[in-house]
Design an enzyme around this catalytic site. Structure first.
Site, PDB file in Angstrom:
ATOM      1  N   PRO A 151      23.837 -29.924  65.248  1.00  0.00           N
ATOM      2  CA  PRO A 151      22.763 -29.939  66.252  1.00  0.00           C
ATOM      3  C   PRO A 151      22.152 -28.554  66.480  1.00  0.00           C
ATOM      4  CG  PRO A 151      24.913 -30.382  67.275  1.00  0.00           C
ATOM      5  CD  PRO A 151      25.111 -30.423  65.788  1.00  0.00           C
ATOM      6  N   GLY A 161      25.230 -23.831  64.745  1.00  0.00           N
ATOM      7  CA  GLY A 161      24.398 -24.321  63.640  1.00  0.00           C
ATOM      8  C   GLY A 161      23.549 -23.226  63.016  1.00  0.00           C
ATOM      9  N   LYS A 189      31.330 -25.438  64.568  1.00  0.00           N
ATOM     10  CA  LYS A 189      32.555 -25.012  65.275  1.00  0.00           C
ATOM     11  C   LYS A 189      32.556 -25.574  66.681  1.00  0.00           C
ATOM     12  CE  LYS A 189      30.508 -21.943  68.183  1.00  0.00           C
ATOM     13  NZ  LYS A 189      30.410 -22.109  69.624  1.00  0.00           N
ATOM     14  N   ASP A 231      28.719 -15.240  66.182  1.00  0.00           N
ATOM     15  CA  ASP A 231      29.463 -16.378  65.638  1.00  0.00           C
ATOM     16  C   ASP A 231      29.367 -16.483  64.114  1.00  0.00           C
ATOM     17  OD1 ASP A 231      30.118 -17.111  68.209  1.00  0.00           O
ATOM     18  OD2 ASP A 231      28.711 -18.791  68.316  1.00  0.00           O
TER      19      ASP A 231
HETATM   20  O1  C5P Z   1      25.319 -12.628  68.911  1.00  0.00           O
HETATM   21  P1  C5P Z   1      24.261 -13.631  69.160  1.00  0.00           P
HETATM   22  O2  C5P Z   1      22.913 -13.205  68.636  1.00  0.00           O
HETATM   23  O3  C5P Z   1      24.616 -15.015  68.705  1.00  0.00           O
HETATM   24  O4  C5P Z   1      24.120 -13.738  70.729  1.00  0.00           O
HETATM   25  C1  C5P Z   1      23.043 -14.397  71.343  1.00  0.00           C
HETATM   26  C2  C5P Z   1      22.992 -13.996  72.799  1.00  0.00           C
HETATM   27  O5  C5P Z   1      24.114 -14.548  73.504  1.00  0.00           O
HETATM   28  C3  C5P Z   1      23.061 -12.516  73.056  1.00  0.00           C
HETATM   29  O6  C5P Z   1      21.790 -11.938  73.004  1.00  0.00           O
HETATM   30  C4  C5P Z   1      23.640 -12.459  74.458  1.00  0.00           C
HETATM   31  O7  C5P Z   1      22.639 -12.746  75.418  1.00  0.00           O
HETATM   32  C5  C5P Z   1      24.586 -13.636  74.470  1.00  0.00           C
HETATM   33  N1  C5P Z   1      25.978 -13.239  74.128  1.00  0.00           N
HETATM   34  C6  C5P Z   1      26.725 -12.528  75.048  1.00  0.00           C
HETATM   35  N2  C5P Z   1      28.002 -12.154  74.749  1.00  0.00           N
HETATM   36  C7  C5P Z   1      28.563 -12.505  73.561  1.00  0.00           C
HETATM   37  C8  C5P Z   1      27.824 -13.240  72.612  1.00  0.00           C
HETATM   38  C9  C5P Z   1      26.528 -13.596  72.924  1.00  0.00           C
HETATM   39  O8  C5P Z   1      26.250 -12.212  76.150  1.00  0.00           O
HETATM   40  N3  C5P Z   1      29.806 -12.141  73.309  1.00  0.00           N
END
Ligand code: C5P
Length: 298
Positions: free
Chosen positions: A95, A102, A10, A137
């Site tokens: 990537p 990914g 994406k 995501d």
């Molecule tokens: O949801 P995901 O595990 O992909 O998020 C990884 C990290 O990215 C989270 O631990 C957080 O630090 C940050 N994040 C955030 N706000 C979001 C999505 C992700 O701060 N809406």
């Protein structure tokens, strides 16, 4: 018997970021667009859960239970009381740590593949629920196309796309950690009031019309200053794309992949060649959007 699922990458054509919430996540107004760069996840019965990976970035992929593909298999197995003894093989073209979802693609792919292999027949709603548990995501990787993501990015509203968009992606020499980019966003915005993000009507209209020039004028990424602050050399990649004729250049998600929007396929190929020659990136991919979400291919 085995099942293979293909899952797209994406790019965010809008990434509106709000203030950090009490749970540490940031409220988002996130316009996802799936692009035709794919990982394939193949699941085969095995003696125990294991993950393997092939592809140019394979050395950077964790093969333990922190891998989102493994976590997806474990989550579905736990819900259904199934022994998660499968071999998950990832053919990786998206990537790693690149801002193109990914890892999320592999989570969504493994979930759909295990559902088919085990005959669990989980509803779309249950699959999306598990995806949201795995990461912000991951639901979008399942559905593909284009969607507005609100909440922390996991609450999806499908969007109409009225044409094909041509993109060039410049892959960087190293990855960026998403939490580190959000922390840098917090540092850069400290002491300021960060407004509540809202979907951009010009972005939605440009997508609906399939109008690349209008989309180029409307794209925004609130994480871009943070990504550039941690990886200043990306400014040179963005400049090289602009000089080669890109309608818009931006950091993809939390980066460090940069996305260059082209008016047509021929210009995309020209931008790709110029980026390759510029010495400002590791490698280049050309891809069109929108792309279908996770799909069982065999
Ligand atoms: O949801 P995901 O595990 O992909 O998020 C990884 C990290 O990215 C989270 O631990 C957080 O630090 C940050 N994040 C955030 N706000 C979001 C999505 C992700 O701060 N809406």
């Amino acid at each position: 018997m085995s099942v293979t699922v293909r899952v797209p990458a994406k790019v965010n054509v809008q990434l509106g970021v709000g203030a950090a919430r009490p749970d540490g996540f940031h409220g988002l107004a996130n316009v996802f667009l799936a692009v035709g760069l794919y990982d394939e996840v193949t699941v085969t019965p095995a003696d125990e859960l294991r993950v393997t990976c092939a592809g140019p970035d394979a050395a950077h992929v964790p093969l333990d239970r922190s891998n989102l593909a493994a976590r997806a298999a474990l989550a579905l197995a736990a819900r259904r009381g199934i022994d998660p003894a499968v071999h998950l093989h990832i053919d990786k073209d998206i990537p790693v740590a690149g801002g193109m979802a990914g890892g999320s693609a592999d989570g969504a792919g493994a979930l759909l593949a295990c559902d088919a292999l085990w005959g669990t027949r989980a509803s779309r709603a249950e699959l999306l629920d598990i995806c949201a548990e795995l990461g912000s995501d991951v639901p979008f990787s399942l559905v593909g196309g284009a969607a507005l993501g609100t909440g922390r990015g996991e609450v999806l509203t499908p969007l109409e796309v009225g044409g094909t968009f041509h993109w060039v992606f410049a892959l960087a020499e190293r990855g960026l950690s998403t939490p580190a980019v959000f922390r840098e966003f917090d540092r850069l915005t400290a002491g300021r009031t960060v407004p509540e993000p809202a979907a951009s009507q010009p972005v939605l209209d440009a997508l609906a019309k399939g109008d690349a020039e209008a989309l180029a004028a409307a794209v925004t990424n609130d994480l871009q200053p943070a990504a550039l602050s941690l990886f200043p050399a990306l400014c040179d990649t963005l400049a090289a794309g602009r000089a080669a004729g890109a309608l818009a250049t931006l950091v993809s998600g939390s980066g460090p992949t940069t996305a260059h929007l082209a008016p047509d396929r021929a210009t995309a190929d020209h931008i790709a060649a110029a980026l390759r020659d510029s010495g400002t990136c590791r490698t280049v991919r050309v891809a069109t959007a929108p792309a279908a979400g996770a799909t069982v291919v065999s």
